[in-house]
Design an enzyme around this catalytic site. Structure first.
Site: not given
Length: 613
Positions: A2, A51, A378
Site C-alpha cells: 500500500c 493494494l 531473490g
C-alpha cells in the site's frame, strides 16, 4: 502492499486541511489502486491507498480500533508473515478481532506492547499509528528496509509517507537540493546514505528504526541491529539450519488472497524460491506456479560472456521451468521502450536510479502485473551469503571505499567548475568510515575475518538497501507487490555470524547456500556460476542514450548543465562511457548505464522542478 501519508501538528487545526491530505494521498495511487481513505482529527490527518492482498473486506485503512476510552488509528504498508502467531498471543491476552487482516493484528500488537511491538514482527513493513488520547504518533520500518518511510518537519508540522512525491505534494515542502544533495547524487548515487532523502530537509527512517512524535518532539531509535556472536554450529548443522530457515521463509511469504508468482532468472536464488514455491503449490492443491523471466531484443546476438556475466539465462530458465513444471512466461523488452522508460523509472523512484537496470524492471513488473498481484523474488542472497566479486577478490576486499563504487575521483571529475570544490571524496569517505565504525566487533576475531564481517555489513546497510529500494519502487509503480524471502531477519541474523570459510565452502561463491539447496535444485542450476541481473547488450540501446544525452547537452535550458562539466560528459557520451574508465556503480552500471544515469538526473530535475541552492 500500500501507500501511506500522514500529517501531525498539535499546534494547528488540521481538520480544515483535508483537501491537502487527499491530494497527497492520491500521489500514491499506483501503490494502492484498489481503495483509498483519509482519517481526520483535530491535530492529525492520515491518508492511505490500498493494494488488496489479504482480507479484502476486513483490511481497509486507515483502520480504527477503540479500546476503552482511547482511539488508535493505523496506516500501514507491508505484510506480516507471522500474523497467526501474534494473533494467538493477543487472543490469549483477551483481545478480539473483527478481521483476519495483518493490519488489525499489527495495530492490536501496538496497543498491547507499545513501541516494543516491533520486536514481535516477522515481515516487511512501514506504518504509522496515532494514539488519540496521548496525541502521539509512532512509526517504524522493517529491519532490512524493504518498505520505505520518509519524513520531514516544517515548523510544528511532522509529515511522513511512503514516497517522496507524497511529501512534495504538501504546499510547505519544496523540491530543493543543497550541496549535500549534490554529493549524494554524484558521490554515492544511485545509493543513498541511510536516512538521507536527498531533498533538503527530507529524511528517511533507516531500516530497523522506529520514530515517535509527541508534543512537537521527535525521537528516533534503532530497535533492531546485527550482533556479532561466536558461531558454534558445525558446517553440516549450519547447512541444515540455513535450509530450514529458507524454506520456512519462502512458504510464509506465499500466503495471499490474490494470485502469486515468482521471478525466475535461472540463477541460484530465484530458482530456489521458485522450486520451493512450486512444491508448496502442489501440496496445497493450488495448481501450477507461474514464473516470469526478463530478456532483451538482440541479446541472443550481442551477449558476450565475461567474468561478471559468465553466461546467459535462457538455458537455465528452461531447465528450471521444466524441473518444477511451472507455467513460464518470457518477457522480452525492446531497446527503444527500455530507454523511454528511464523517465517512468525516475517518476516511480522520485530520484535518479540505476538507469536501465531500473527501467527494465519497471517494464517487467508492468507485464507481470497483468496476471498477478504478488511476486516473490531473490534479492538479498548475494549480500547475505557472499555472491559478489568483492567478497572474493583481494583488491576489492581491501578497497578503502565502497567496493561496488570505487570511481570516486572519476565521479568528482564530471562536476562543473561551480561545484568542483565540493568535498566529494571526503563526503564518500566519511560515510564509508561511519559505517565501518558501526560494525559490531567480536572479541578475539582475527583481522581477515573481521574484514569479511565489515564487507558483509557494508553490503547489508548500503548495496542491499539500494536494490530493495529499486525493487519496491519499480514494482509498486505498477501496483505489484514483491516479497523477498532472503530478507527474513532470522536468516540475516544467523548468516551474519557464519564464518567466511563456511560461506565459501567448496571453493565457490555462496557454497554454503548451494549445499543447503542440494536436492531442491538440479545440479546444472545448483552449480551455475553467479550471473547478475540481465541487462541489454544491444548497441542500439547505446546509440539511443547517446543521442538523447547529446540533445540534453545542446539545450541551454537543461537543468543538469549547472551541475556537470560539459566537456567531460561530452567525452563520456562520444566514447560510449569508455573515457570514464570504471563502472559507475556495481557490476552493471558501465558505459551505456552511466549515460542513462545522467539522463535520469536531468529528467528528475525537469520533472520535479528541482531547485539547487
Amino acid at each position: 502492499m500500500c501507500g501511506l501519508i500522514g500529517w501531525v501538528d498539535t499546534q494547528r487545526n488540521l481538520s480544515t486541511e483535508k483537501h491537502i491530505m487527499e491530494k497527497m494521498t492520491n500521489t500514491l495511487s499506483k501503490r494502492g489502486p484498489d481503495s483509498s481513505g483519509v482519517y481526520s482529527s483535530l491535530h492529525v490527518l492520515l491518508g492511505h491507498r490500498r493494494l488488496t492482498v489479504v482480507d479484502p473486506e476486513g483490511g481497509g485503512q486507515p483502520m480504527i480500533k477503540v479500546i476503552g476510552d482511547n482511539t488508535f488509528v493505523i496506516i500501514y504498508n507491508g505484510e506480516l508473515y507471522n500474523t497467526s502467531e501474534i494473533r494467538g498471543k493477543l487472543k490469549d491476552r483477551g483481545y478480539t478481532f473483527k478481521s483476519y487482516s495483518d493490519t488489525e493484528v499489527l495495530l492490536t500488537a501496538y496497543i498491547e506492547w507499545g513501541e516494543e511491538c516491533v520486536k514481535h514482527f516477522n515481515g516487511i513493513f512501514a506504518f504509522g499509528i496515532w494514539d488519540e488520547n496521548h496525541q502521539k504518533l509512532f512509526t517504524a520500518r522493517d529491519p532490512l528496509g524493504v518498505k520505505p518511510l520518509f519524513y520531514t518537519q516544517k515548523g510544528s508540522s511532522f509529515i511522513f509517507g511512503s514516497e517522496l512525491k507524497a511529501l512534495l505534494a504538501h504546499p510547505d515542502v519544496n523540491p530543493i537540493i543543497d550541496s549535500e544533495g549534490i554529493l549524494e547524487i554524484f558521490g554515492l548515487g544511485p545509493g543513498r546514505t541511510p536516512g538521507n532523502g536527498v531533498f533538503k530537509g527530507i529524511n528517511e527512517v533507516p531500516p530497523g528504526h522506529c520514530l515517535s512524535f509527541v508534543e512537537g518532539k521527535m525521537r528516533i531509535r534503532e530497535y533492531w541491529k546485527l550482533e556479532s556472536k561466536i558461531h558454534t554450529d558445525d558446517l553440516d548443522t549450519t547447512v541444515e539450519k540455513v535450509r530450514a530457515l529458507f524454506v520456512d521463509a519462502v512458504e510464509r511469504q506465499l500466503v495471499s488472497d490474490v494470485p502469486v508468482c515468482t521471478f525466475l532468472s535461472g540463477g541460484l536464488d530465484s530458482s530456489a524460491i521458485s522450486a520451493v514455491a512450486a512444491n508448496y503449490f502442489r501440496n496445497k492443491g493450488l495448481g501450477d506456479l507461474n514464473t516470469y523471466s526478463i530478456d532483451y531484443q538482440g541479446n541472443d546476438k550481442y551477449f558476450k560472456a565475461d567474468s561478471f556475466q559468465p553466461d546467459a539465462d535462457a538455458r537455465y530458465i528452461d531447465i528450471m521451468s521444466k524441473h518444477i513444471q511451472s507455467n513460464h512466461h518470457d518477457i522480452v523488452l525492446n531497446n527503444a521502450e527500455l530507454a523511454a522508460a528511464l523517465k517512468q523509472a525516475v517518476k516511480a523512484s522520485d530520484l535518479p536510479g540505476m538507469a536501465d537496470i531500473d527501467s527494465s524492471l519497471y517494464l517487467f513488473c508492468r507485464e507481470v502485473r497483468k496476471d498477478a498481484t504478488v511476486a516473490v523474488s531473490g534479492e538479498c542472497a548475494d549480500e547475505i551469503f557472499g555472491g559478489y566479486p568483492w567478497f572474493r577478490e583481494p583488491e576489492l576486499i581491501n578497497s578503502d571505499t565502497f567496493p561496488w563504487s570505487r570511481a570516486v575521483k572519476e565521479r568528482k571529475s564530471i562536476l562543473s567548475m561551480n561545484y568542483s570544490n565540493l568535498p566529494l571524496e571526503d563526503y564518500v569517505n566519511s560515510r564509508y568510515m561511519e559505517t565501518l565504525s558501526d560494525v559490531p566487533r567480536l572479541e578475539g576475531e582475527g583481522a581477515e575475518e573481521h574484514r569479511m564481517r565489515e564487507i558483509f555489513y557494508l553490503n547489508m546497510k548500503w548495496f542491499m538497501v539500494t536494490l530493495l529500494n529499486r525493487k519496491d519502487r519499480m514494482s509498486m509503480g505498477n501496483s505489484l507487490e514483491v516479497r523477498v524471502p532472503f530478507a527474513d531477519y532470522r536468516i540475516v541474523e544467523y548468516a551474519f555470524n557464519i564464518p567466511w570459510s563456511y560461506k565459501y565452502c567448496d571453493n565457490i561463491e555462496k557454497g554454503l547456500l548451494r549445499r543447503a539447496l542440494k536436492g531442491i535444485l538440479p545440479d546444472e542450476v545448483l552449480y551455475r556460476r553467479k550471473s547478475p541481473y540481465p541487462k541489454t547488450h544491444n548497441p542500439a540501446y547505446l546509440r539511443i542514450v547517446q543521442n538523447w544525452m547529446r540533445i540534453i547537452l545542446s539545450d541551454p535550458t537543461s537543468p543538469i548543465l549547472q551541475l556537470i562539466n560539459e566537456q567531460a560528459v561530452s567525452e563520456i557520451v562520444e566514447t560510449g562511457g569508455v573515457s570514464f574508465g570504471k563502472p559507475w556503480f556495481g557490476q552493471l552500471m558501465k558505459g551505456p548505464q552511466l549515460i542513462a544515469y545522467l539522463i535520469q538526473i536531468d529528467t528528475w530535475m525537469r520533472e520535479y522542478n528541482v531547485e539547487v541552492r
